[in-house]
Motif scaffolding. Structure first.
Motif, mmCIF file in Angstrom:
data_model
loop_
_atom_site.group_PDB
_atom_site.id
_atom_site.type_symbol
_atom_site.label_atom_id
_atom_site.label_comp_id
_atom_site.label_asym_id
_atom_site.label_seq_id
_atom_site.Cartn_x
_atom_site.Cartn_y
_atom_site.Cartn_z
ATOM 1 N N ASP A 109 66.523 36.377 44.580
ATOM 2 C CA ASP A 109 67.020 37.231 45.662
ATOM 3 C C ASP A 109 67.399 38.606 45.135
ATOM 4 O OD1 ASP A 109 66.639 35.185 47.445
ATOM 5 O OD2 ASP A 109 68.770 34.653 47.596
ATOM 6 N N THR A 110 68.024 38.647 43.976
ATOM 7 C CA THR A 110 68.427 39.918 43.367
ATOM 8 C C THR A 110 67.195 40.729 43.006
ATOM 9 O OG1 THR A 110 70.421 38.896 42.476
ATOM 10 C CG2 THR A 110 69.729 40.976 41.479
ATOM 11 N N ASP A 111 66.168 40.067 42.464
ATOM 12 C CA ASP A 111 64.925 40.737 42.088
ATOM 13 C C ASP A 111 64.237 41.302 43.326
ATOM 14 O OD1 ASP A 111 62.993 41.586 40.219
ATOM 15 O OD2 ASP A 111 61.711 39.885 40.777
ATOM 16 N N THR A 112 64.220 40.544 44.420
ATOM 17 C CA THR A 112 63.608 41.002 45.673
ATOM 18 C C THR A 112 64.360 42.205 46.212
ATOM 19 O OG1 THR A 112 62.910 38.763 46.186
ATOM 20 C CG2 THR A 112 62.954 40.307 48.007
ATOM 21 N N ASP A 113 65.685 42.167 46.171
ATOM 22 C CA ASP A 113 66.498 43.297 46.635
ATOM 23 C C ASP A 113 66.207 44.548 45.807
ATOM 24 O OD1 ASP A 113 67.657 41.644 48.507
ATOM 25 O OD2 ASP A 113 69.530 41.362 47.375
ATOM 26 N N THR A 114 66.030 44.408 44.526
ATOM 27 C CA THR A 114 65.765 45.527 43.635
ATOM 28 C C THR A 114 64.392 46.118 43.911
ATOM 29 O OG1 THR A 114 67.129 44.533 41.924
ATOM 30 C CG2 THR A 114 65.620 46.263 41.219
ATOM 31 N N ASP A 115 63.400 45.263 44.191
ATOM 32 C CA ASP A 115 62.036 45.736 44.453
ATOM 33 C C ASP A 115 61.943 46.566 45.721
ATOM 34 O OD1 ASP A 115 61.131 44.557 42.174
ATOM 35 O OD2 ASP A 115 60.287 42.787 43.171
ATOM 36 N N THR A 116 62.792 46.360 46.690
ATOM 37 C CA THR A 116 62.705 47.089 47.957
ATOM 38 C C THR A 116 63.541 48.348 47.969
ATOM 39 O OG1 THR A 116 64.478 45.750 48.922
ATOM 40 C CG2 THR A 116 62.200 44.995 49.260
ATOM 41 N N ASP A 117 64.343 48.575 46.936
ATOM 42 C CA ASP A 117 65.129 49.803 46.856
ATOM 43 C C ASP A 117 64.205 50.984 46.572
ATOM 44 O OD1 ASP A 117 67.479 48.481 47.251
ATOM 45 O OD2 ASP A 117 68.090 48.477 45.142
ATOM 46 N N GLU A 129 59.091 53.974 44.683
ATOM 47 C CA GLU A 129 59.577 52.623 44.386
ATOM 48 C C GLU A 129 59.797 52.447 42.896
ATOM 49 O OE1 GLU A 129 57.670 49.364 46.194
ATOM 50 O OE2 GLU A 129 57.108 50.473 47.968
#
Length: 130
Positions: A109-117, A129
């Motif tokens: 979840d943390t990795d997914t959140d970071t990818d969309t920042d 990105e």
């Protein structure tokens, strides 16, 4: 605060008894056959009294039983107690598998959140990105 109960005390006795290599060997021997304490004492490089103490710890944990036959005390291993130790280890493994799975989910979840920042590129005014 740790709450103690009979089940926890039983687990402590089992794992304390199995923590010693000599006691594990005595359990292995007595699961395969019945031995007198004297027979066991001859197999180990220690005094009869030391082997007797090991057997007492194993008996207290329920890993062996002793039966007096004449002048001898015969020792027999208990497969049921070993099965209980195995069951307790399986329960602990299941708890840790669940924890590891939850950590993996949190990291994903943390990795997914970071990818969309996105950050705004000051020169172009457009997002870029990571």
């Amino acid at each position: 605060m740790v709450v103690r109960n009979e089940s926890a005390d039983r687990a402590d006795r089992l794992f304390h008894a199995l923590a010693d290599a000599t006691r594990r060997e005595i359990v292995s021997l007595t699961l395969a056959g019945e031995y007198s304490v004297s027979d066991l004492a001859r197999r180990f490089p220690m005094s009869f009294a030391a082997v007797q103490k090991h057997v007492a710890v194993l008996e207290h944990a329920g890993l062996v039983t002793k039966e007096r036959r004449g002048r001898e005390q015969r020792v027999r291993g208990s497969a049921d107690s070993l099965n209980e130790a195995h069951r307790l280890l399986d329960q602990l493994a299941e708890v840790w598998r669940g924890r590891i799975d939850r950590i993996g989910t949190i990291l994903a979840d943390t990795d997914t959140d970071t990818d969309t920042d996105t950050d705004t590129d000051p020169d172009s005014g457009q997002g870029k990105e990571h």
